[in-house]
Design an enzyme around this catalytic site. Structure first.
Site, PDB file in Angstrom:
ATOM      1  N   CYS B  77       0.846  -1.203   0.000  1.00  0.00           N
ATOM      2  CA  CYS B  77       0.000   0.000   0.000  1.00  0.00           C
ATOM      3  C   CYS B  77       0.878   1.248   0.000  1.00  0.00           C
ATOM      4  O   CYS B  77       0.594   2.248  -0.656  1.00  0.00           O
ATOM      5  CB  CYS B  77      -0.892   0.042   1.241  1.00  0.00           C
ATOM      6  SG  CYS B  77      -1.794  -1.459   1.600  1.00  0.00           S
ATOM      7  N   CYS B  80       2.117   3.206  -3.298  1.00  0.00           N
ATOM      8  CA  CYS B  80       1.283   4.220  -3.957  1.00  0.00           C
ATOM      9  C   CYS B  80       0.987   5.386  -3.025  1.00  0.00           C
ATOM     10  O   CYS B  80       0.960   6.541  -3.437  1.00  0.00           O
ATOM     11  CB  CYS B  80      -0.042   3.614  -4.407  1.00  0.00           C
ATOM     12  SG  CYS B  80       0.119   2.404  -5.712  1.00  0.00           S
ATOM     13  N   HIS B  81       0.701   5.049  -1.749  1.00  0.00           N
ATOM     14  CA  HIS B  81       0.286   6.096  -0.805  1.00  0.00           C
ATOM     15  C   HIS B  81       1.495   6.613  -0.017  1.00  0.00           C
ATOM     16  O   HIS B  81       1.928   6.003   0.955  1.00  0.00           O
ATOM     17  CB  HIS B  81      -0.762   5.557   0.160  1.00  0.00           C
ATOM     18  CG  HIS B  81      -2.035   5.143  -0.517  1.00  0.00           C
ATOM     19  ND1 HIS B  81      -2.961   6.044  -0.987  1.00  0.00           N
ATOM     20  CD2 HIS B  81      -2.536   3.920  -0.823  1.00  0.00           C
ATOM     21  CE1 HIS B  81      -3.976   5.401  -1.540  1.00  0.00           C
ATOM     22  NE2 HIS B  81      -3.735   4.106  -1.457  1.00  0.00           N
ATOM     23  N   CYS B 181     -33.424   5.920  21.333  1.00  0.00           N
ATOM     24  CA  CYS B 181     -32.379   6.030  22.349  1.00  0.00           C
ATOM     25  C   CYS B 181     -31.457   7.210  22.059  1.00  0.00           C
ATOM     26  O   CYS B 181     -31.215   8.052  22.915  1.00  0.00           O
ATOM     27  CB  CYS B 181     -31.532   4.754  22.407  1.00  0.00           C
ATOM     28  SG  CYS B 181     -32.298   3.431  23.367  1.00  0.00           S
ATOM     29  N   HIS B 182     -30.932   7.270  20.836  1.00  0.00           N
ATOM     30  CA  HIS B 182     -29.772   8.128  20.577  1.00  0.00           C
ATOM     31  C   HIS B 182     -30.109   9.551  20.144  1.00  0.00           C
ATOM     32  O   HIS B 182     -29.235  10.414  20.183  1.00  0.00           O
ATOM     33  CB  HIS B 182     -28.840   7.445  19.580  1.00  0.00           C
ATOM     34  CG  HIS B 182     -28.306   6.140  20.107  1.00  0.00           C
ATOM     35  ND1 HIS B 182     -27.457   6.076  21.197  1.00  0.00           N
ATOM     36  CD2 HIS B 182     -28.520   4.859  19.738  1.00  0.00           C
ATOM     37  CE1 HIS B 182     -27.157   4.808  21.445  1.00  0.00           C
ATOM     38  NE2 HIS B 182     -27.801   4.037  20.581  1.00  0.00           N
ATOM     39  N   ARG B 219     -20.552  -3.182  15.735  1.00  0.00           N
ATOM     40  CA  ARG B 219     -21.298  -2.420  16.740  1.00  0.00           C
ATOM     41  C   ARG B 219     -22.773  -2.345  16.368  1.00  0.00           C
ATOM     42  O   ARG B 219     -23.648  -2.502  17.217  1.00  0.00           O
ATOM     43  CB  ARG B 219     -20.711  -1.002  16.879  1.00  0.00           C
ATOM     44  CG  ARG B 219     -21.360  -0.188  17.992  1.00  0.00           C
ATOM     45  CD  ARG B 219     -20.997  -0.800  19.334  1.00  0.00           C
ATOM     46  NE  ARG B 219     -21.750  -0.264  20.473  1.00  0.00           N
ATOM     47  CZ  ARG B 219     -22.896  -0.778  20.923  1.00  0.00           C
ATOM     48  NH1 ARG B 219     -23.482  -1.782  20.279  1.00  0.00           N
ATOM     49  NH2 ARG B 219     -23.475  -0.285  21.999  1.00  0.00           N
ATOM     50  N   CYS B 223     -26.162  -3.524  18.265  1.00  0.00           N
ATOM     51  CA  CYS B 223     -27.338  -2.668  18.528  1.00  0.00           C
ATOM     52  C   CYS B 223     -28.612  -3.404  18.107  1.00  0.00           C
ATOM     53  O   CYS B 223     -29.596  -3.420  18.847  1.00  0.00           O
ATOM     54  CB  CYS B 223     -27.237  -1.354  17.753  1.00  0.00           C
ATOM     55  SG  CYS B 223     -25.981  -0.244  18.386  1.00  0.00           S
TER      56      CYS B 223
END
Lengths: 156, 262, 106
Positions: B77, B80-81, B181-182, B219, B223
């Protein structure tokens, strides 16, 4: 099962592990439970029958842990850490985990400072105990409590 | 089992007491925006703040090593980066985004896997594999501190709408939507926890619950499982859409990877 | 493979007490949990952590499943002579991982 209070402790413990491992963890081995007597026995097994003196050992834990899977702990023993007056061993014990002994550390005069920090698992609210064995063979004891709270969502 | 049932009802009593059924109203998004970090106990915050002890760095170290190691096809990687060409600092803050070549919405995991298949002649990593988690965490970490800013125009508009719809739709045996909830009840107590605003700014994050690093999709699966709904597969369109909606909703908050969460 | 992180000073003066930190990637699987398939996950823990420096073991730990996943330890040693500090972890099956940190004592 020795006392009714032990039943309560077990139910609560099953619960915490349920949270940690999902619903499938409901079938927990009931023998996997330590209590205060187990911690005493574990201390005797490692350090023998000498009296435990209160003091010289401090245990630092947070007052509240939002998850019992990883709780920061620092155990320290007062000692000169000189060639003829030092801490030989320090051990951490849990009265509520499936296995009472958590870790046993072997130090020596070259440590310079008898203080160790790590992270431990706590199967519920409890008073964690630590024992230090000095170079003169005396045993010293300290402890601290943490409240392990219950998470909002059971499946984590 | 009895205890489990009691808890289940406790969850519902606390969480469902004063919620409103109307999902058509405009989103009552949290103000001011607060990262999940703000809802943690001080010692959990301290673990995130400690760049040695934060266990997420175990994955970032591995990701950094993978990034600069040549694959079987011969290219790494890092070839190129570089800092001069195609630098990745700040890049993660603009994901998910539409991939120009395919027209699909992709997240960071998807971009890394496209790099592997298009440029490195390698097979895609499995979602949630240690390799993909490590590389994703490393690339996100290169943007730590960069405010999130995503494009929801053009081809992304439909994805954004789909994500919002998922977020606002009641689901599962508990019949709860994310928004209840959020958006509506953040800052209140749910058993031992304080409900967060539900931002994904720390992900991939080390959750004490998992005892491991995990992706945002893991995650989201938790939920869904938490409200007793069927979790969507990793990398599914539903979760990509939610990821875009969440990124727009968190716009201005900074990337925190590696976050530590309870 | 296991990723290891060590934090230790590169230089110290003779007699100085220095802080050492070591972190390793390991699940410390207790053997008490079940997986999503309902089957018990096998116990898999690191049982021993040992640190040698200047010809001696200066720190040793016997670990039980009560130690959290991805174990971290912070402890101390007195700088005596320039040389390698070797950190070594050994699991229940005897597999081990180690990392060396070179300390210069001035």
């Amino acid at each position: 099962m020795k006392t009714p209070s032990r039943h309560t402790a077990l139910a609560r413990r099953s619960f915490l592990q349920l949270g940690a491992a999902g619903i499938a963890a409901a079938a927990l081995p009931l023998q996997a439970a330590a209590d205060a007597a187990d911690a005493d026995a574990a201390i005797r097994e490692i350090f023998g029958d000498k009296p435990l003196n209160e003091g010289r050992v401090s245990v630092k834990l947070p007052p509240i842990a939002e998850n019992g899977n990883s709780v920061a702990i620092t155990v320290a023993a007062e000692s000169l850490m000189s060639p003829d007056d030092y801490v030989r061993r320090i051990a951490i014990f849990s009265p509520r985990n499936p296995i009472a002994e958590v870790a046993l550390f072997k130090l020596g005069p070259r440590a310079g400072k008898a203080e160790i920090s790590t992270r431990i698992r706590m199967a519920g609210t409890q008073r964690i105990r630590a024992v230090a064995e000095m170079s003169d063979g005396t045993l010293w004891h300290g402890s601290a409590s943490t409240v392990v709270t219950l998470a909002a969502c059971l499946i984590g | 089992m009895k205890a489990g049932l009691a808890l289940l009802s406790a969850f519902c009593l606390t969480a469902c007491g004063d919620v409103v059924a109307d999902t058509k109203s405009p989103p009552a998004q949290p103000q001011p925006l607060q990262s999940g970090y703000e809802f943690l106990q001080p010692q959990t915050q301290a673990l995130q703040d400690d760049d040695f002890a934060n266990p997420g760095f175990l994955w970032i170290d591995r990701g950094e090593a993978l990034f600069s190691t040549a694959t079987a096809s011969g290219s790494a990687c890092s070839e190129c980066h570089t800092d001069a060409s195609l630098p990745l600092a700040g890049a993660a803050a603009h994901y998910p985004k539409i991939d120009a070549e395919s027209g699909d919405l992709i997240n960071l995991e998807g971009r890394i896997n496209l790099c592997r298949t298009r440029h490195q002649n390698e097979a895609a990593f499995e979602y949630e594999s240690d390799e993909l988690l490590s590389l994703t965490a490393y690339v996100a970490y290169l943007s730590r501190g960069t405010p999130i800013s995503v494009d929801i125009e053009g081809a992304a508009a439909d994805w954004y709408a789909r994500g919002r719809d998922y977020f606002e739709t009641r689901r599962g045996q508990f019949n709860l939507s994310c928004t209840q909830c959020h958006d509506d009840n953040w800052g209140k107590k749910l058993r031992g926890d304080t409900i967060s605003q539900g931002h994904g700014t720390g992900f991939p994050a080390y959750r004490l619950e998992w005892q491991s690093l995990g992706s945002l999709h893991r995650r989201l699966r938790d939920c869904d499982a938490g409200v007793r709904a069927e979790p969507r597969p990793y990398g599914s369109d539903d979760y990509l859409a939610v990821e875009l909606y969440l990124a727009k909703r968190a716009e201005g908050l900074e990337i925190e990877t590696p976050g530590v969460r309870r | 493979m296991a990723t290891i992180r060590i934090a230790a000073p590169d230089t110290a003066s003779a007699g100085e007490v220095i802080e050492l930190k070591a972190l390793i990637q390991h699940p410390m699987e207790t053997g008490y949990r079940s997986g999503p398939d309902g089957k018990r996950i096998e116990r898999d823990i690191i049982e021993k952590f040992e640190v040698t420096y200047d010809g001696e073991t200066v720190f040793e730990a016997d670990l039980q499943p009560g130690i959290a996943a991805n174990p971290i330890f912070t402890f101390y040693t007195r700088a005596t002579a320039s040389g390698p500090i070797v950190f070594k972890w050994t699991d229940q099956d005897g597999e081990s991982w180690s990392e060396t940190h070179d300390l210069t004592v001035e």
